[in-house]
Design a protein around this motif. Structure first.
Motif: not given
Length: 917
Positions: A586-592, A612-624, A635-642
């Motif tokens: 999914m990546g950050d784009t898909g997660f958005k 395949e999430l990175t720290d870039a997705c965390c802004e969207d996650l925080v907003a949620v 919330l399970n975020l195992r094995a993502n390069a946050l």
């Protein structure tokens, strides 16, 4: 005759031949029928429908002109101008895909000088015509018989130049003879040599007769002869979805009507391969237009469509009920015969045997149902169904009209199972009163015994299918339930259905699964695990089903952006409380995109490991998480390069009063100790509701743990479970952890410090803290922590001191052997020990310890589970272990896997169901 005169004569004959072909076209009858589609002549002359045909293997959305060019080029390329020994060209496509029309277009283009001008002569035959040519004749005689405008003298001149000849043969699937390679007995190389017609055709196609002449054949892909025929294949793919849209827009003058008809077809029928057939599209458009003009509803199933088609055909015949019933019953007998015979055609004699003799005298009664090749009164005439679909539908109808008791539904399906794909589907659909009623008004009432028989068979087979774990059986019966359009029937059958994984659905399967779930009005779990091609179209069809599902599993799936948008929509408007999106790209784009649905939905559990999430997705996650509308608890975020920046952002959410997270899985997210300060602050904020935190396999180090233990000692920290597995920790962190455990504010009931180099020094500090009364810890894991027998001795003291609350203890991969384990056996025998689960995998335990072990297990009043995997136990230990496990009042499982046992003791261990080996 001099050469100039010869050329002039040749040109005159050439021109006369082209004119004869064009004249024959003008005189030919327009054979358009509802099921047969528009005649090839009309399609070619109109010029607009043929443009929508595609060829080759490339799926494309080309323009009409580009598709026409593609079609022409594919055939023209296979008929090159310069050729030594040409191979046959075989145009292959299912019924109704335009094979005959393609030949019609080739002949017209040649005769009008547009294409194929390197051929001076083009001759066309149909295999159905060749079937009835009996006796012996030469190729020259056969050509004179079919091309009366040619004289023997002119034809002799034509046959002198085989390289200038093109022979077209239409309908190989109807040929009753074979095209085997000529042998010494069937060789024919002289066009004047008399031979059986099948021999002439075989020699012509294989190039031994008129060597150098080109041949082109058309065939359905299922024709057995194709396998042995070596040639250039041109595949007709029919209509893709964009082309169907163009077709509907061409058919309907009103764009609104065109769009309504097209959307209905795509929603209800577009997943069937038959929809790629131009003929089927024409038939569907014709029926849809008739229904819309009459103000009637459009069909929702294939059965309903063919009910409409059949009703239209019967009305056009103006037959009374008795004659209409006789016609359908007789056609049913013919349909069954055609299915079971090697050829799909019937002779006039066979038609009489089916009871159709009364309709042969008025062939207009049959032409819409059947393709008639020849004069109906002739014994050489052949009859066949326009489409396999109609043949199967009529078989189903005739089953319900039959008043005899000779055949039941199970026998019927077994008899025709190998040749009729849709028979059971039609039978189930026609058993429903609402679907059969239109035909009963024309044919009379269905045989009630047949309906009872069908319903009984369907009930029993559906129950068995839906109780199995076979995905294809499940889906097949869901298709049948969908065809019934009976909501109560669906509910009655699905209540006891076994839950299985429906991953990897086709478009049709998405339609039927969605129908099933919406009939149920709620669904516990929609398991779509490993849906590796979840397209926007499929996801859009599943939106209602996803909205009604409490749990959705899309683990190991792949999605398009459009599919994620539809999933987000389903979450917003649905009742889903758990979503598993594990292991996808999914990546950050898909997660958005997904977050557009997560911000305002009922999701409580969200699994996103390996996405395949990175720290870039965390802004969207925080907003949620801080929206005030999120219900997320797990919330399970195992094995993502946050990494640290990501955790610092997440920590902001944890410190928000709107965040409801209680469990956070952050294994392998590439954190270091640098982000632990922010996390500690959030946990101590008084706003965090987090109870479970898993930070396994991050390089937190002792420095990071120092921040975490500060939070554990804070009165506002709610943490109850902390997993610090493989975090590069040493004994240096243990003093801080011990202090936290001694704190009155600490609420930890579970602590995992496994795979860290704590050693004797660190472990003893922890145990000293745990020996104090009042600590809450119930579950402790110290797997592979470099522990020694002295630590095990102190553990034994801890377990039997009467103050420890430990119920679960994991100590595997510490090489203490029997010497260390004996302290545990002593503790287990003490009635003050509360331990329920003990895991000592791979500690080098031997048979020498079995006596003490057995005594301890017998004396224990609490032990339920004992894990002894990967130790050095042998067959000698087994009798005692089996006996003590059987006799224990509390023991529920003893795991003995991967010890040094032989097969000799397997039978003995099988006697105790509590033993796992």
């Amino acid at each position: 005759m001099d050469s100039a005169t010869s050329r002039d004569s040749f040109q005159i004959i050439h021109t006369m031949h082209k004119e004869a072909l064009l004249a024959h076209r003008k005189q030919s009858e327009d054979t358009s029928t509802l099921l047969g589609g528009q005649s090839p002549k009309k399609l070619v002359d109109d010029g607009k429908y043929i443009l929508l045909m595609t060829t080759g293997t490339e799926v494309t959305e080309k323009s009409e002109q580009e598709n026409l060019q593609s079609c022409q080029n594919a055939i023209l390329t296979a008929l090159p101008e310069n050729r030594d020994q040409p191979k046959p060209v075989i145009v292959v496509g299912p019924a109704g895909f335009g094979k005959t029309t393609a030949l019609e277009k080739l002949i017209l283009d040649w005769a009008t000088g547009k294409h194929l001008q390197h051929f001076s002569w083009v001759f066309k035959f149909t295999f159905s015509y060749l079937n009835v040519q009996k006796g012996v004749m030469s190729l020259k005689e056969l050509l004179l018989q079919t091309h009366s405008h040619l004289s023997p003298e002119s034809l002799a001149l034509v046959l002198q130049k085989p390289q200038s000849l093109l022979f077209l043969f239409d309908g190989l699937d109807q040929y009753k003879n074979n095209l085997d390679l000529p042998t010494s007995h069937t060789l024919c190389s002289d066009p004047n040599q008399p031979s059986p017609v099948p021999v002439l055709i075989a020699n012509l196609v294989h190039g031994t007769l008129l060597q150098g002449a080109a041949t082109l054949l058309t065939s359905r892909p299922t024709t057995p002869t194709l396998e042995s025929l070596d040639g250039h294949r041109v595949e007709l793919l029919g209509f893709l979805k964009p082309q169907r849209n163009d077709y509907f827009n061409s058919f309907f003058s009103d764009p609104t009507a065109a769009n309504r008809a097209f959307q209905n077809m795509e929603r209800t029928l577009g997943f069937y391969e038959i929809c790629t057939s131009p003929n089927f599209c024409w038939t569907t458009c014709f029926i849809y237009k008739s229904l819309m003009e009459a103000g009637e509803s459009l069909p929702e199933t294939l059965t309903q469509l063919f009910v409409c088609i059949t009703g239209h055909l019967i009305r056009a015949l103006s037959l009374d009920k008795d004659h209409a019933r006789d016609l359908m019953s007789s056609l049913g007998r013919m349909a069954s015969h055609c299915c079971l015979s090697p050829h799909s055609q019937c002779s006039t004699e066979e038609m009489t045997s089916f009871g159709l003799q009364q309709f042969l005298t008025t062939p207009t009664s049959l032409k819409d149902f059947l393709h008639i090749d020849g004069a109906p009164e002739s014994k050489d005439c052949s009859f066949s169904f326009h489409t396999q679909m109609m043949q199967e539908f009529i078989t189903a109808v005739s089953f319900y009209l039959d008043e005899s008791e000779e055949v039941n539904v199970e026998d019927l399906l077994e008899k025709h199972g190998g040749c009729m794909e849709f028979l059971d589907l039609y039978l189930v659909g026609l058993a429903e009163p609402s679907q059969r009623k239109p035909l009963e008004s024309h044919l009379g009432m269905w045989n009630p015994d047949r309906i009872v028989d069908l319903n009984s068979w369907f009930r029993s087979t559906t129950e068995k299918a839906l109780q199995s774990y076979q995905k294809e059986r499940h889906l097949h019966y869901l298709r049948l339930l969908h065809q019934s359009q009976n909501k109560k029937l669906v509910k009655d059958n699905m209540r006891s259905a076994r839950g299985i994984n429906y991953g990897g659905l086709s478009v049709q399967d998405c339609v039927v699964l969605n129908y099933t779930v919406t009939c149920m009005e709620e669904w516990d779990q929609l398991n779509l695990y490993r849906s590796i091609d979840l397209t926007e179209e499929k996801a859009s069809l599943l939106v209602p089903a996803m909205s009604l599902s409490r749990v959705i599993n899309l683990g190991q799936s792949s999605f398009t952006a459009g599919a994620l948008n539809h999933l987000a929509l389903a979450l917003r408007q649905g009742r889903t409380i758990e979503l598993d999106m594990s292991n996808n790209h999914m990546g950050d784009t898909g997660f958005k995109l997904l977050c557009t649905g997560l911000g305002d939905c009922h999701i409580e559990i969200l699994k996103l490991p390996v996405c395949e999430l990175t720290d870039a997705c965390c802004e969207d996650l925080v907003a949620v998480l801080t929206s005030g509308r999120s219900h997320l608890r797990v919330l399970n975020l195992r094995a993502n390069a946050l990494r640290d920046p990501g955790l610092i952002k997440l920590s902001q959410a944890l410190g928000s009063p709107h965040c409801k997270l209680q469990e956070l899985q952050l294994q392998m997210c590439e954190f270091t100790g640098e982000s632990m300060k922010a996390l500690s602050t959030a946990l101590s904020s008084g706003q965090s509701q987090l109870r479970i935190l898993d930070l396994a396999q991050n390089q937190i180090t002792d420095h990071g743990v120092d921040w975490l233990v500060k939070a554990l000692q804070h009165p506002c920290c709610q943490l109850q479970s902390l997993i610090l597995f493989d975090n590069d920790l040493t004994a240096a962190c243990c003093a801080g952890v011990a202090a936290a455990l001694l704190s009155e504010c600490c609420r930890l009931t579970e602590l995992d410090l496994s795979v860290n180099e704590l050693g004797q020094e660190g472990a003893l500090q922890l145990l000293k803290a745990l020996s104090k009364p009042g600590h809450p810890l119930e579950k402790l894991s110290l797997v592979r922590c470099e522990l020694n027998p002295l630590v095990f001795k102190e553990l034994g003291v801890l377990l039997s001191n009467g103050t420890s609350r430990l119920k679960s203890l994991s100590l595997g991969l510490n090489k203490v052997g029997d010497e260390g384990a004996k302290h545990l056996w002593v503790a287990l025998g003490d009635q003050r020990c509360r331990l329920e689960h003990l895991d000592i995998e791979m500690i080098q335990l031997t048979d020498a310890s079995i006596g003490d072990l057995s005594t301890a297990v017998s004396a224990s009043g609490s032990l339920k589970s004992l894990v002894l995997k990967n130790n050095l136990l042998t067959d000698r230990s087994v009798p005692a272990l089996v006996r003590v496990t059987q006799d224990s009042r509390t023991m529920q499982e003893m795991n003995l896997q991967y010890n040094d046992f032989s097969e000799d003791v397997f039978e003995l261990m099988d006697q105790c169901a509590k033993i796992k080996y």
